[in-house]
Enzyme design. Structure first.
Site, PDB file in Angstrom:
ATOM      1  N   GLU A 164     118.227  25.793 -20.556  1.00  9.22           N
ATOM      2  CA  GLU A 164     116.775  25.527 -20.577  1.00  9.22           C
ATOM      3  C   GLU A 164     116.404  24.096 -20.187  1.00  9.22           C
ATOM      4  OE1 GLU A 164     115.451  26.763 -24.466  1.00  9.22           O
ATOM      5  OE2 GLU A 164     115.890  28.865 -24.081  1.00  9.22           O
TER       6      GLU A 164
ATOM      7  N   GLU B 100     120.719  37.275 -22.442  1.00 12.91           N
ATOM      8  CA  GLU B 100     120.114  37.349 -23.785  1.00 12.91           C
ATOM      9  C   GLU B 100     119.071  38.464 -23.860  1.00 12.91           C
ATOM     10  OE1 GLU B 100     118.774  33.523 -25.245  1.00 12.91           O
ATOM     11  OE2 GLU B 100     120.426  32.456 -24.286  1.00 12.91           O
TER      12      GLU B 100
END
Ligand code: XIL
Length: 351
Positions: free
Chosen positions: A163, A270
Protein backbone atom coordinates in the site's frame (compact mmCIF):
# COMPACT_ATOMS: atom_id res chain seq x y z
CA UNK A 1 -20.43 -77.61 22.44
CA UNK A 2 -21.65 -79.32 19.33
CA UNK A 3 -19.13 -79.24 16.49
CA UNK A 4 -21.61 -77.68 14.02
CA UNK A 5 -22.36 -74.86 16.51
CA UNK A 6 -18.65 -74.03 16.78
CA UNK A 7 -18.40 -73.92 12.98
CA UNK A 8 -21.47 -71.66 12.81
CA UNK A 9 -19.97 -69.24 15.36
CA UNK A 10 -16.67 -69.20 13.48
CA UNK A 11 -18.43 -68.53 10.18
CA UNK A 12 -20.40 -65.70 11.81
CA UNK A 13 -17.24 -64.19 13.29
CA UNK A 14 -15.48 -64.30 9.92
CA UNK A 15 -18.51 -62.71 8.22
CA UNK A 16 -18.71 -59.87 10.79
CA UNK A 17 -14.97 -59.21 10.54
CA UNK A 18 -15.17 -59.11 6.73
CA UNK A 19 -18.08 -56.65 6.81
CA UNK A 20 -16.14 -54.43 9.23
CA UNK A 21 -13.00 -54.52 7.09
CA UNK A 22 -15.07 -53.70 4.01
CA UNK A 23 -16.82 -50.77 5.69
CA UNK A 24 -13.62 -49.29 7.12
CA UNK A 25 -11.62 -49.64 3.93
CA UNK A 26 -14.41 -47.91 1.99
CA UNK A 27 -14.56 -45.15 4.56
CA UNK A 28 -10.85 -44.51 4.03
CA UNK A 29 -11.32 -44.62 0.29
CA UNK A 30 -14.14 -42.09 0.49
CA UNK A 31 -12.03 -39.72 2.58
CA UNK A 32 -8.97 -40.02 0.41
CA UNK A 33 -10.85 -39.44 -2.84
CA UNK A 34 -12.98 -36.57 -1.49
CA UNK A 35 -12.80 -33.54 -3.75
CA UNK A 36 -11.59 -30.39 -2.02
CA UNK A 37 -10.59 -26.97 -3.31
CA UNK A 38 -6.95 -27.82 -2.79
CA UNK A 39 -7.12 -31.19 -4.53
CA UNK A 40 -8.52 -29.50 -7.64
CA UNK A 41 -6.07 -26.60 -7.45
CA UNK A 42 -3.14 -29.01 -7.07
CA UNK A 43 -4.10 -30.70 -10.34
CA UNK A 44 -3.88 -27.36 -12.13
CA UNK A 45 -0.66 -26.19 -10.43
CA UNK A 46 -2.75 -23.38 -9.07
CA UNK A 47 -2.76 -21.93 -5.58
CA UNK A 48 -5.87 -21.45 -3.49
CA UNK A 49 -4.93 -19.72 -0.29
CA UNK A 50 -6.26 -18.10 2.84
CA UNK A 51 -5.03 -15.66 5.46
CA UNK A 52 -4.49 -17.54 8.70
CA UNK A 53 -4.57 -16.28 12.26
CA UNK A 54 -2.39 -18.23 14.68
CA UNK A 55 -4.76 -17.70 17.64
CA UNK A 56 -7.55 -19.64 15.98
CA UNK A 57 -5.19 -22.37 14.79
CA UNK A 58 -4.52 -23.06 18.46
CA UNK A 59 -8.04 -22.75 19.82
CA UNK A 60 -10.48 -23.88 17.16
CA UNK A 61 -10.02 -27.33 15.65
CA UNK A 62 -12.81 -26.78 13.09
CA UNK A 63 -10.77 -23.83 11.85
CA UNK A 64 -7.47 -25.68 11.59
CA UNK A 65 -9.19 -28.67 9.96
CA UNK A 66 -10.80 -26.62 7.24
CA UNK A 67 -7.60 -24.65 6.58
CA UNK A 68 -5.57 -27.85 6.31
CA UNK A 69 -8.14 -29.59 4.14
CA UNK A 70 -9.09 -26.89 1.63
CA UNK A 71 -6.01 -24.73 1.03
CA UNK A 72 -2.62 -25.39 -0.55
CA UNK A 73 -1.27 -21.93 0.37
CA UNK A 74 -1.53 -19.81 3.49
CA UNK A 75 -0.72 -16.19 4.29
CA UNK A 76 0.14 -14.93 7.75
CA UNK A 77 -2.68 -12.46 8.50
CA UNK A 78 -0.77 -10.42 11.11
CA UNK A 79 2.05 -12.54 12.50
CA UNK A 80 4.83 -11.26 10.24
CA UNK A 81 3.94 -7.57 10.41
CA UNK A 82 6.65 -5.30 11.83
CA UNK A 83 5.01 -4.51 15.19
CA UNK A 84 4.28 -8.15 15.98
CA UNK A 85 7.45 -9.84 14.86
CA UNK A 86 9.81 -7.07 15.99
CA UNK A 87 8.15 -5.54 19.07
CA UNK A 88 11.29 -3.98 20.58
CA UNK A 89 14.39 -2.59 18.95
CA UNK A 90 16.60 -5.49 19.99
CA UNK A 91 13.92 -8.20 20.27
CA UNK A 92 12.14 -10.24 17.65
CA UNK A 93 9.19 -12.50 18.50
CA UNK A 94 8.82 -15.25 15.95
CA UNK A 95 6.54 -17.45 18.04
CA UNK A 96 3.20 -16.84 16.30
CA UNK A 97 4.72 -16.69 12.80
CA UNK A 98 6.55 -19.96 13.49
CA UNK A 99 3.26 -21.58 14.46
CA UNK A 100 1.80 -20.81 11.05
CA UNK A 101 4.91 -21.88 9.15
CA UNK A 102 5.04 -25.17 11.11
CA UNK A 103 1.34 -25.76 10.40
CA UNK A 104 1.98 -25.18 6.68
CA UNK A 105 4.93 -27.57 6.63
CA UNK A 106 2.88 -30.27 8.38
CA UNK A 107 0.03 -29.78 5.92
CA UNK A 108 2.25 -29.45 2.82
CA UNK A 109 1.13 -25.90 2.10
CA UNK A 110 3.06 -22.98 0.60
CA UNK A 111 3.41 -19.80 2.66
CA UNK A 112 3.11 -16.16 1.57
CA UNK A 113 4.92 -13.82 3.94
CA UNK A 114 2.91 -10.70 4.70
CA UNK A 115 4.22 -7.99 4.97
CA UNK A 116 7.63 -6.38 5.42
CA UNK A 117 7.04 -2.66 4.79
CA UNK A 118 3.67 -1.06 5.52
CA UNK A 119 2.39 2.13 7.16
CA UNK A 120 0.17 0.25 9.66
CA UNK A 121 1.21 -1.99 12.54
CA UNK A 122 4.60 -0.28 12.93
CA UNK A 123 5.83 -0.51 16.55
CA UNK A 124 5.88 2.59 18.79
CA UNK A 125 9.61 2.23 19.48
CA UNK A 126 10.21 2.95 15.83
CA UNK A 127 7.44 5.38 14.95
CA UNK A 128 8.03 7.53 18.02
CA UNK A 129 11.79 7.02 18.24
CA UNK A 130 14.23 9.79 17.36
CA UNK A 131 16.29 8.31 14.54
CA UNK A 132 18.17 9.84 11.62
CA UNK A 133 17.46 8.82 8.02
CA UNK A 134 20.57 6.62 7.97
CA UNK A 135 19.56 4.92 11.22
CA UNK A 136 16.07 4.14 9.94
CA UNK A 137 17.50 2.73 6.71
CA UNK A 138 19.72 0.49 8.79
CA UNK A 139 16.81 -0.55 11.05
CA UNK A 140 14.71 -1.44 8.00
CA UNK A 141 17.56 -3.33 6.32
CA UNK A 142 18.22 -5.36 9.44
CA UNK A 143 14.51 -5.99 9.97
CA UNK A 144 13.94 -7.24 6.42
CA UNK A 145 17.05 -9.38 6.37
CA UNK A 146 16.42 -10.90 9.80
CA UNK A 147 12.80 -11.82 9.03
CA UNK A 148 13.33 -12.98 5.44
CA UNK A 149 16.55 -14.73 6.47
CA UNK A 150 14.84 -16.65 9.25
CA UNK A 151 12.28 -18.12 6.87
CA UNK A 152 14.63 -18.52 3.90
CA UNK A 153 13.46 -21.44 1.80
CA UNK A 154 10.16 -21.70 3.69
CA UNK A 155 8.32 -18.71 2.26
CA UNK A 156 7.66 -18.95 -1.43
CA UNK A 157 6.52 -15.33 -1.87
CA UNK A 158 6.81 -12.13 0.16
CA UNK A 159 4.62 -9.05 0.10
CA UNK A 160 7.65 -6.81 0.43
CA UNK A 161 5.98 -3.40 0.18
CA UNK A 162 2.29 -2.92 0.96
CA UNK A 163 0.00 0.00 0.00
CA UNK A 164 2.66 2.57 -0.93
CA UNK A 165 0.45 4.55 -3.34
CA UNK A 166 -2.49 6.92 -2.97
CA UNK A 167 -5.59 6.64 -5.16
CA UNK A 168 -4.36 9.50 -7.39
CA UNK A 169 -1.14 7.63 -8.15
CA UNK A 170 1.18 9.70 -5.94
CA UNK A 171 3.31 8.02 -3.31
CA UNK A 172 1.62 7.74 0.08
CA UNK A 173 3.19 10.16 2.53
CA UNK A 174 3.85 7.39 5.06
CA UNK A 175 6.47 6.84 7.75
CA UNK A 176 8.93 5.30 5.28
CA UNK A 177 8.60 8.01 2.64
CA UNK A 178 8.94 10.72 5.28
CA UNK A 179 12.01 9.22 6.91
CA UNK A 180 13.90 7.46 4.10
CA UNK A 181 12.43 8.98 0.93
CA UNK A 182 11.05 7.25 -2.21
CA UNK A 183 14.07 4.95 -2.49
CA UNK A 184 12.70 2.91 0.43
CA UNK A 185 10.74 0.88 -2.11
CA UNK A 186 13.62 -0.34 -4.23
CA UNK A 187 15.93 -0.73 -1.23
CA UNK A 188 13.38 -3.01 0.46
CA UNK A 189 13.16 -5.30 -2.57
CA UNK A 190 16.94 -5.43 -2.85
CA UNK A 191 17.40 -6.28 0.82
CA UNK A 192 14.72 -8.97 0.71
CA UNK A 193 16.32 -10.50 -2.39
CA UNK A 194 19.73 -10.62 -0.73
CA UNK A 195 18.22 -12.47 2.24
CA UNK A 196 16.39 -15.09 0.13
CA UNK A 197 17.30 -14.99 -3.56
CA UNK A 198 14.77 -17.73 -4.39
CA UNK A 199 11.69 -16.12 -2.84
CA UNK A 200 9.29 -14.33 -5.16
CA UNK A 201 8.97 -10.67 -4.23
CA UNK A 202 5.64 -8.86 -4.57
CA UNK A 203 4.30 -5.33 -4.41
CA UNK A 204 0.80 -5.54 -2.85
CA UNK A 205 -2.03 -2.99 -2.88
CA UNK A 206 -5.81 -2.42 -2.99
CA UNK A 207 -7.80 -0.73 -5.75
CA UNK A 208 -5.32 -1.70 -8.48
CA UNK A 209 -7.51 -4.42 -10.00
CA UNK A 210 -9.29 -1.81 -12.14
CA UNK A 211 -8.15 0.78 -14.65
CA UNK A 212 -7.54 3.97 -12.70
CA UNK A 213 -4.85 6.54 -11.86
CA UNK A 214 -3.41 4.33 -9.13
CA UNK A 215 -3.09 1.11 -11.13
CA UNK A 216 -1.60 2.99 -14.09
CA UNK A 217 1.05 4.62 -11.90
CA UNK A 218 1.82 1.40 -10.00
CA UNK A 219 2.33 -0.47 -13.27
CA UNK A 220 4.57 2.29 -14.65
CA UNK A 221 6.64 2.42 -11.45
CA UNK A 222 7.11 -1.36 -11.18
CA UNK A 223 8.04 -1.56 -14.87
CA UNK A 224 10.66 1.18 -14.47
CA UNK A 225 12.09 -0.43 -11.34
CA UNK A 226 12.31 -3.84 -13.03
CA UNK A 227 14.10 -2.28 -16.00
CA UNK A 228 16.59 -0.83 -13.52
CA UNK A 229 17.18 -4.36 -12.21
CA UNK A 230 15.20 -4.11 -8.96
CA UNK A 231 14.12 -7.67 -8.06
CA UNK A 232 10.33 -7.37 -8.21
CA UNK A 233 8.62 -10.54 -9.40
CA UNK A 234 4.97 -9.89 -8.93
CA UNK A 235 2.05 -7.78 -8.01
CA UNK A 236 -0.60 -8.62 -5.43
CA UNK A 237 -4.17 -7.44 -5.92
CA UNK A 238 -5.84 -7.35 -2.52
CA UNK A 239 -9.49 -7.25 -3.65
CA UNK A 240 -11.51 -6.68 -0.49
CA UNK A 241 -14.64 -6.23 -2.56
CA UNK A 242 -18.48 -6.15 -2.53
CA UNK A 243 -21.32 -7.69 -4.50
CA UNK A 244 -22.70 -4.17 -5.13
CA UNK A 245 -20.48 -2.35 -7.66
CA UNK A 246 -17.44 -4.13 -6.30
CA UNK A 247 -15.50 -5.52 -9.21
CA UNK A 248 -15.47 -4.88 -12.93
CA UNK A 249 -14.50 -8.23 -14.41
CA UNK A 250 -13.60 -6.80 -17.83
CA UNK A 251 -11.21 -4.33 -16.27
CA UNK A 252 -9.75 -7.12 -14.12
CA UNK A 253 -9.05 -9.11 -17.30
CA UNK A 254 -7.33 -6.11 -18.91
CA UNK A 255 -5.31 -5.43 -15.78
CA UNK A 256 -4.08 -9.05 -15.59
CA UNK A 257 -2.95 -8.75 -19.22
CA UNK A 258 -1.27 -5.40 -18.63
CA UNK A 259 0.70 -6.59 -15.60
CA UNK A 260 1.55 -9.84 -17.38
CA UNK A 261 2.82 -7.97 -20.45
CA UNK A 262 5.61 -6.33 -18.41
CA UNK A 263 6.63 -9.69 -16.96
CA UNK A 264 4.89 -9.44 -13.59
CA UNK A 265 3.32 -12.49 -12.01
CA UNK A 266 -0.07 -11.65 -10.48
CA UNK A 267 -1.71 -13.07 -7.38
CA UNK A 268 -5.04 -12.07 -5.92
CA UNK A 269 -3.88 -11.79 -2.34
CA UNK A 270 -6.71 -10.78 0.01
CA UNK A 271 -10.02 -11.64 -1.60
CA UNK A 272 -13.26 -11.32 0.35
CA UNK A 273 -16.67 -10.23 -0.93
CA UNK A 274 -19.03 -8.28 1.32
CA UNK A 275 -22.81 -8.44 1.00
CA UNK A 276 -24.01 -5.99 3.68
CA UNK A 277 -25.03 -3.17 1.35
CA UNK A 278 -27.22 -5.23 -0.94
CA UNK A 279 -30.99 -5.03 -0.42
CA UNK A 280 -31.82 -8.54 -1.65
CA UNK A 281 -32.81 -11.54 0.48
CA UNK A 282 -30.09 -13.48 2.27
CA UNK A 283 -30.39 -16.27 -0.26
CA UNK A 284 -30.04 -13.98 -3.27
CA UNK A 285 -27.09 -12.22 -1.68
CA UNK A 286 -25.33 -15.57 -1.19
CA UNK A 287 -25.98 -16.40 -4.83
CA UNK A 288 -24.63 -13.04 -6.06
CA UNK A 289 -21.58 -13.49 -3.85
CA UNK A 290 -21.02 -16.98 -5.25
CA UNK A 291 -21.30 -15.64 -8.82
CA UNK A 292 -18.70 -12.95 -8.17
CA UNK A 293 -16.31 -15.42 -6.51
CA UNK A 294 -16.72 -17.68 -9.50
CA UNK A 295 -16.09 -14.87 -12.03
CA UNK A 296 -12.96 -13.77 -10.20
CA UNK A 297 -11.58 -17.32 -10.00
CA UNK A 298 -12.46 -17.99 -13.64
CA UNK A 299 -10.73 -14.77 -14.72
CA UNK A 300 -7.57 -15.61 -12.79
CA UNK A 301 -7.57 -19.24 -13.91
CA UNK A 302 -7.90 -18.28 -17.57
CA UNK A 303 -5.16 -15.67 -17.39
CA UNK A 304 -1.54 -16.54 -18.18
CA UNK A 305 -0.21 -14.15 -15.54
CA UNK A 306 -2.47 -15.00 -12.57
CA UNK A 307 -1.29 -17.93 -10.46
CA UNK A 308 -3.09 -17.75 -7.12
CA UNK A 309 -6.18 -16.56 -5.33
CA UNK A 310 -5.83 -16.04 -1.59
CA UNK A 311 -8.95 -15.43 0.52
CA UNK A 312 -8.68 -13.09 3.49
CA UNK A 313 -9.85 -15.76 5.91
CA UNK A 314 -12.02 -18.82 5.40
CA UNK A 315 -15.07 -18.51 7.69
CA UNK A 316 -17.49 -15.67 8.45
CA UNK A 317 -16.81 -16.50 12.10
CA UNK A 318 -13.50 -14.62 11.84
CA UNK A 319 -13.36 -11.83 9.31
CA UNK A 320 -11.48 -8.58 9.02
CA UNK A 321 -14.60 -6.94 7.49
CA UNK A 322 -17.61 -5.91 9.60
CA UNK A 323 -19.65 -8.92 10.67
CA UNK A 324 -22.67 -8.09 8.44
CA UNK A 325 -20.54 -8.43 5.30
CA UNK A 326 -20.37 -12.23 5.71
CA UNK A 327 -17.64 -12.12 3.07
CA UNK A 328 -16.10 -15.61 3.18
CA UNK A 329 -16.86 -19.07 1.83
CA UNK A 330 -17.76 -21.00 4.99
CA UNK A 331 -20.46 -19.74 7.34
CA UNK A 332 -19.91 -19.23 11.06
CA UNK A 333 -20.64 -22.90 11.68
CA UNK A 334 -18.20 -24.07 9.01
CA UNK A 335 -20.89 -25.08 6.57
CA UNK A 336 -19.76 -24.41 2.98
CA UNK A 337 -21.69 -21.52 1.43
CA UNK A 338 -22.80 -21.18 -2.20
CA UNK A 339 -19.48 -19.42 -2.80
CA UNK A 340 -17.59 -22.57 -1.84
CA UNK A 341 -19.46 -24.66 -4.41
CA UNK A 342 -19.06 -22.04 -7.13
CA UNK A 343 -15.29 -21.92 -6.60
CA UNK A 344 -15.18 -25.72 -6.60
CA UNK A 345 -16.95 -25.70 -9.94
CA UNK A 346 -14.64 -23.09 -11.41
CA UNK A 347 -11.65 -25.23 -10.39
CA UNK A 348 -13.15 -28.24 -12.20
CA UNK A 349 -13.30 -26.57 -15.62
CA UNK A 350 -10.63 -26.56 -18.31
CA UNK A 351 -9.26 -23.22 -19.40
C1 XIL B 1 -5.68 -6.66 8.59
C2 XIL B 1 -5.96 -7.87 9.48
O1 XIL B 1 -6.87 -8.71 8.82
C3 XIL B 1 -6.50 -7.40 10.81
O2 XIL B 1 -6.61 -8.52 11.70
C4 XIL B 1 -5.59 -6.34 11.42
O3 XIL B 1 -6.18 -5.83 12.59
C5 XIL B 1 -5.33 -5.22 10.46
O4 XIL B 1 -4.83 -5.74 9.24
N1 XIL B 1 -4.79 -4.93 3.87
C6 XIL B 1 -3.71 -5.67 4.27
C7 XIL B 1 -3.83 -6.57 5.45
O5 XIL B 1 -2.69 -5.69 3.56
O6 XIL B 1 -2.62 -6.70 6.14
C8 XIL B 1 -4.90 -6.11 6.40
O7 XIL B 1 -5.06 -7.09 7.41
C9 XIL B 1 -6.19 -5.88 5.65
C10 XIL B 1 -6.02 -4.81 4.61
Amino acid sequence: MHKSKIILILVLLIAITSVCIFLFSNKDKKESTDITLRSLADKKDFYIGGAVNSLYLDNDSDYSNVIGRELNLITTENEMKFGIIHPEKYRYDFSSADKIVDFAITNKQKVRGHTLVWHHQIPKWLEEGQYSKEEIKEILRQHIQTVVGRYRGQIYAWDVVNEAFNDDGTLRDNFWLKTIGPEYIELSFQWAHEADPKALLFYNDYGIEAINAKSIKVLETLKTLREKGVPIDGIGLQMHTWIVNGTNINELKTILNNYGSVGLQVEITELDIGVAEAKESKKTKEKLQADLYSSIFTTCLSSESCSAVVLWGITDKYTYRIEEEEPLIFNRKYKPKEAYWSILESLQKDY
